[in-house]
Design a protein around this motif. Structure first.
Motif, short mmCIF file in Angstrom:
data_model
loop_
_atom_site.label_atom_id
_atom_site.label_comp_id
_atom_site.label_asym_id
_atom_site.label_seq_id
_atom_site.Cartn_x
_atom_site.Cartn_y
_atom_site.Cartn_z
N TYR B 190 -67.54 9.02 13.34
CA TYR B 190 -68.20 7.81 12.87
C TYR B 190 -67.19 6.87 12.21
O TYR B 190 -67.19 5.67 12.44
CB TYR B 190 -69.29 8.14 11.84
CG TYR B 190 -70.48 8.90 12.38
CD1 TYR B 190 -70.56 9.25 13.73
CD2 TYR B 190 -71.52 9.25 11.54
CE1 TYR B 190 -71.66 9.95 14.21
CE2 TYR B 190 -72.62 9.94 12.01
CZ TYR B 190 -72.67 10.30 13.34
OH TYR B 190 -73.75 10.98 13.80
N TYR B 191 -66.34 7.48 11.39
CA TYR B 191 -65.36 6.66 10.67
C TYR B 191 -64.30 6.12 11.61
O TYR B 191 -63.84 4.99 11.47
CB TYR B 191 -64.72 7.46 9.53
CG TYR B 191 -65.69 7.83 8.45
CD1 TYR B 191 -66.08 6.89 7.50
CD2 TYR B 191 -66.24 9.10 8.38
CE1 TYR B 191 -66.98 7.22 6.50
CE2 TYR B 191 -67.14 9.44 7.39
CZ TYR B 191 -67.51 8.50 6.45
OH TYR B 191 -68.41 8.81 5.47
N GLU B 192 -63.92 6.95 12.58
CA GLU B 192 -62.91 6.51 13.53
C GLU B 192 -63.42 5.34 14.36
O GLU B 192 -62.71 4.36 14.60
CB GLU B 192 -62.49 7.69 14.42
CG GLU B 192 -61.58 8.66 13.66
CD GLU B 192 -61.46 10.01 14.34
OE1 GLU B 192 -60.70 10.84 13.85
OE2 GLU B 192 -62.15 10.24 15.37
N ALA B 193 -64.72 5.47 14.76
CA ALA B 193 -65.32 4.38 15.53
C ALA B 193 -65.36 3.11 14.68
O ALA B 193 -65.05 2.01 15.17
CB ALA B 193 -66.73 4.76 15.96
N ALA B 194 -65.71 3.27 13.40
CA ALA B 194 -65.77 2.11 12.51
C ALA B 194 -64.39 1.49 12.34
O ALA B 194 -64.24 0.26 12.29
CB ALA B 194 -66.35 2.53 11.16
N ASP B 195 -63.36 2.35 12.29
CA ASP B 195 -61.99 1.84 12.16
C ASP B 195 -61.63 0.95 13.35
O ASP B 195 -61.02 -0.11 13.20
CB ASP B 195 -60.99 3.00 12.08
CG ASP B 195 -60.95 3.59 10.69
OD1 ASP B 195 -61.28 2.85 9.73
OD2 ASP B 195 -60.62 4.79 10.56
N ILE B 196 -62.02 1.44 14.53
CA ILE B 196 -61.71 0.68 15.74
C ILE B 196 -62.39 -0.69 15.70
O ILE B 196 -61.83 -1.71 16.07
CB ILE B 196 -62.15 1.47 17.00
CG1 ILE B 196 -61.28 2.72 17.12
CG2 ILE B 196 -62.02 0.60 18.25
CD1 ILE B 196 -61.78 3.75 18.09
N ASP B 197 -63.63 -0.70 15.17
CA ASP B 197 -64.35 -1.96 15.04
C ASP B 197 -63.85 -2.81 13.88
O ASP B 197 -64.38 -3.88 13.62
CB ASP B 197 -65.86 -1.70 14.84
CG ASP B 197 -66.48 -1.10 16.09
OD1 ASP B 197 -65.85 -1.21 17.15
OD2 ASP B 197 -67.56 -0.52 15.99
N GLN B 203 -67.84 -1.41 3.90
CA GLN B 203 -68.79 -1.32 5.01
C GLN B 203 -68.98 0.13 5.45
O GLN B 203 -70.10 0.55 5.77
CB GLN B 203 -68.28 -2.16 6.19
CG GLN B 203 -68.44 -3.65 5.95
CD GLN B 203 -67.70 -4.48 6.98
OE1 GLN B 203 -66.61 -4.10 7.43
NE2 GLN B 203 -68.27 -5.61 7.34
N LYS B 204 -67.88 0.89 5.45
CA LYS B 204 -67.99 2.29 5.86
C LYS B 204 -68.86 3.07 4.87
O LYS B 204 -69.67 3.91 5.26
CB LYS B 204 -66.60 2.93 5.97
CG LYS B 204 -65.88 2.55 7.26
CD LYS B 204 -64.65 3.39 7.51
CE LYS B 204 -63.44 2.76 6.84
NZ LYS B 204 -62.20 3.48 7.15
#
Lengths: 276, 292
Positions: B190-197, B203-204
C-alpha cells in the motif's frame, strides 16, 4: 520490515531523539524512586534535591524487613502467586473443555462465562464480600485467593487457542489408547506453550500486584500482601520518603526483571491471542 | 460405563472453573441486583430480618446525593480528558516505534510498557513524592524556570489533572502494543503504491494507516472508555477522593458506601448506575462504528 520508511539519517535521528526523550520522561518516576531509596533520610528531603545519592545506603531496605514485617507480606504475596497458578490450570482446563468437547448446554455455559467478563469489578465487589462473609471466609487466606482464581477473559483467550489445535491429533492419541487427562497433560499443554507462557506471566504480575481485594478481606496484618503493607507504610510514615521509595522499589523491581526476561512472549502472545 | 465416562469428561474439565465462576462472579451479579432494592447495611449483615425491600428508593436518593453527583461529574471529566489523551498518546508512541524494526523498537517498547505492569500502590507512592508541593521534584524543576509551585494534589481541578496524567502514563503500554500489532499487519505494498503516486507522509497516514487500523482503534477506544468509567485506583490510593471531593469517581463512591460506611444496598445501587452507563457508552460506540 517496517511499513512507513524514514527517508534519511536526519529523520531517523529525530525520531530516535523523540523516543529517547519520551522514554526518559516515562521512566523518570522509576529512576527517581530507585535513586531516592538509596539516599539518607536527610538527603531525600534536601532542597535543592540531589540526583545521585551522595552517600548511598541500604538502610531503608533493611528497615523494611527488620521492623516493618515486609518478610510476612512477601510470603503472603508469594502464596497468592502460587495459588494463582492453580487458577491458571483451571482456566486452561475450562478453555480446553469449551474448545474441544461437545456437550449439552455448552453454549449456555459459555454465555455465562462471557457475561461475567462484561461486569465491572465494582458491581460484584460488595456481594462477593457478602458471599464470603456467609462462608465465614473473610479475613482468611482462602477468602483472598478464591475470588481471583478464575478469569473469564483468560478462559476465552485460551479457548480461542484450543480451537486451532487439530481434532485429528486428539483422535490419534485416543486411538493409541490415551485417556482424556493423559491427552490434556501430555499433548495439549505442551502444544499450548505460547499461550500458556503469556498467561502465566500476566497471572504472576496480577497476583504479585493484588491490592484491593486483600485490603477488603484481610483485617489482620499477618494476612497483608506487599501492596497492602506498602499502603499502610505510606499512611504511617507520611514524610519518610526514603523508606517509601524503598518499599515501592521492592515491589516494582522484581516484576520488571521478570518482565524483561519474558517480555517477548507477551508481545507474541498478543498476536496468538488474535487481538490485532 | 464408557458412555457415562464420555458424558462426564467435559464437565471435569470445565467444572472447577465454572463452579468458582458461578460462586464468585455470576452469583454476585444477581445478589448485587437484589440488594440494590433493599436498605441492607451492617445491621442487615448480622441479622437478615433487618433488611427491607425499598424498591427504587436507593436510586432516587442517589440522584439527590450531592457527593454522588459530584462523583458523576468528575467521572465525566476523567472520561472526556482521559480517553482521548490515552488513545492518542499510545497511538503516537506506536507510530514512532513502528519506524524501526531493530533494537530501537524492542528497547523502547519495553520502556513504554513497564508502567502498565507495575503495582498501583508503589506507583502512587512514587508520584505522590514527585507531586509533593515542598520536596517534590516537579515543583523543584519548575522553580528552576521561575514557575510558582503548583498545588498538584491540593486543588480540586489540578488534582484531577494530576491523576489523569498518572493514569495515562500507566495505561499507555497495552494500547501501544495493540496499535503496534495492527500497524505491522498493514501490507507494505500500500505504501509503495502510494509512493509511486507521489503521496506525502501525511496523506499516507490519513489515507492508508488510519483506515487500516480502524478496528484496533475501535477496540482500544472501547476498552479505554470502559476503563476510565471505572476509574478507581488512582483517586483511591492517592487522594481518597479529595480535596473537597474533587477527585472522587463513581467507582470510588461505590467502594466508600460499601466498605467504609457499610451501606451495601446503597452502594450496590450506585454500582448498577455505573453498569448502565458502561452499557450505554459501549452501545453508542458500536452504533457509531456501524454508521462509519
Amino acid at each position: 520490515m517496517t511499513a512507513m520508511q524514514l527517508k534519511n539519517n536526519f529523520e531517523k535521528t529525530i525520531v530516535i531523539a523523540l523516543l529517547f526523550v519520551g522514554g526518559i520522561l516515562v521512566s523518570l518516576p522509576f529512576i527517581w524512586m530507585i535513586l531516592s531509596s538509596l539516599k539518607t533520610d536527610k538527603e531525600v528531603l534536601s532542597i535543592p534535591p540531589t540526583l545521585f545519592p551522595q552517600d548511598p545506603t541500604f538502610q531503608h531496605y533493611i528497615e523494611l524487613f527488620q521492623n516493618l514485617n515486609f518478610d510476612v507480606y512477601l510470603v503472603n504475596t508469594l502464596i497468592i502467586v502460587f495459588f494463582s497458578m492453580f487458577g491458571l490450570l483451571f482456566n486452561t482446563m475450562a478453555g480446553y473443555g469449551f474448545g474441544k468437547f461437545q456437550f449439552r448446554f455448552k453454549e449456555t455455559w459459555f454465555i455465562i462465562v462471557l457475561i461475567t467478563m462484561m461486569i465491572p469489578g465494582q458491581v460484584t465487589m460488595i456481594p462477593t464480600y457478602l458471599i464470603l462473609n456467609e462462608m465465614e471466609l473473610t479475613n482468611t487466606m482462602a477468602g483472598i485467593i478464591l475470588p481471583g482464581l478464575i478469569a473469564a477473559f483468560n478462559i476465552f483467550l485460551i479457548r480461542q487457542f484450543m480451537v486451532t489445535i487439530p481434532d485429528d491429533l486428539i483422535e490419534a492419541a485416543k486411538l493409541d489408547g490415551a485417556g482424556q487427562f493423559y491427552i490434556f497433560f501430555k499433548l495439549i499443554l505442551p502444544l499450548s506453550k505460547p499461550i500458556l507462557a503469556v498467561q502465566a506471566i500476566l497471572t504472576f504480575i496480577a497476583a504479585w500486584n493484588s491490592f484491593l481485594w486483600p485490603l477488603i478481606i484481610a483485617n489482620d496484618q499477618s494476612l497483608y500482601t506487599l501492596s497492602v503493607g506498602l499502603a499502610l507504610l505510606q499512611d504511617e510514615n507520611v514524610t519518610n520518603y526514603g523508606l517509601q521509595m524503598a518499599g515501592s522499589a521492592f515491589m516494582v523491581i522484581p516484576i520488571v526483571i521478570i518482565f524483561l526476561i519474558f517480555q517477548k512472549y507477551i508481545v507474541e502472545g498478543f498476536n496468538v491471542s488474535g487481538i490485532k | 460405563m464408557n458412555k457415562f465416562k464420555s458424558t462426564i469428561t467435559p464437565y471435569l474439565f470445565i467444572g472447577p472453573a465454572l463452579i468458582l465462576l458461578l460462586i464468585f462472579s455470576f452469583a454476585p451479579i444477581l445478589v448485587a441486583l437484589a440488594i440494590s432494592f433493599t436498605d441492607m447495611n451492617l445491621s442487615g449483615l448480622a441479622n437478615w430480618s433487618q433488611i427491607h425491600f425499598i424498591g427504587l428508593e436507593n436510586f432516587i436518593k442517589l440522584f439527590h446525593d450531592e457527593t454522588f453527583r459530584q462523583a458523576m461529574l468528575n467521572t465525566l471529566i476523567y472520561v472526556v480528558i482521559g480517553v482521548p489523551s490515552a488513545v492518542i498518546s499510545s497511538f503516537v508512541i506506536a507510530l514512532l516505534l513502528n519506524f524501526f524494526s531493530n533494537w530501537v523498537s524492542s528497547t523502547f517498547r519495553v520502556i513504554f510498557y513497564v508502567p502498565s505492569i507495575t503495582n498501583i500502590v508503589a506507583i502512587a507512592v512514587v508520584w505522590m513524592f514527585l507531586y509533593n508541593q515542598e520536596y517534590g521534584l516537579f515543583n523543584y524543576l519548575l522553580s528552576l524556570i521561575d514557575v510558582d509551585a503548583v498545588p498538584w494534589l491540593e486543588d480540586p481541578l489540578v488534582a484531577k489533572l494530576s491523576l489523569i496524567l498518572i493514569a495515562v502514563w500507566k495505561s499507555n503500554g497495552i494500547s501501544m502494543l495493540i496499535f503496534l500489532a495492527a500497524l505491522q499487519t498493514i501490507p507494505r505494498m500500500y505504501y509503495e503504491a502510494a509512493d509511486i503516486d507521489g503521496a506525502n507522509r501525511f496523506q499516507k497516514l490519513t489515507k492508508i494507516t488510519l483506515p487500516s487500523m480502524s478496528f484496533a482503534t475501535f477496540f482500544v477506544t472501547v476498552t479505554t472508555l470502559i476503563g476510565w468509567l471505572q476509574f478507581f485506583e488512582e483517586p483511591f490510593v492517592i487522594t481518597d477522593g479529595g480535596p473537597l471531593n474533587g477527585t472522587n469517581s463513581i467507582a470510588l463512591f461505590i467502594y466508600q458506601e460499601g466498605f467504609q460506611y457499610s451501606e451495601f444496598g446503597y452502594g450496590a445501587a450506585a454500582s448498577f448506575v455505573l453498569f448502565a452507563l458502561i452499557i450505554v457508552a459501549t452501545l453508542v460506540q458500536f452504533k457509531f462504528r456501524k454508521t462509519d
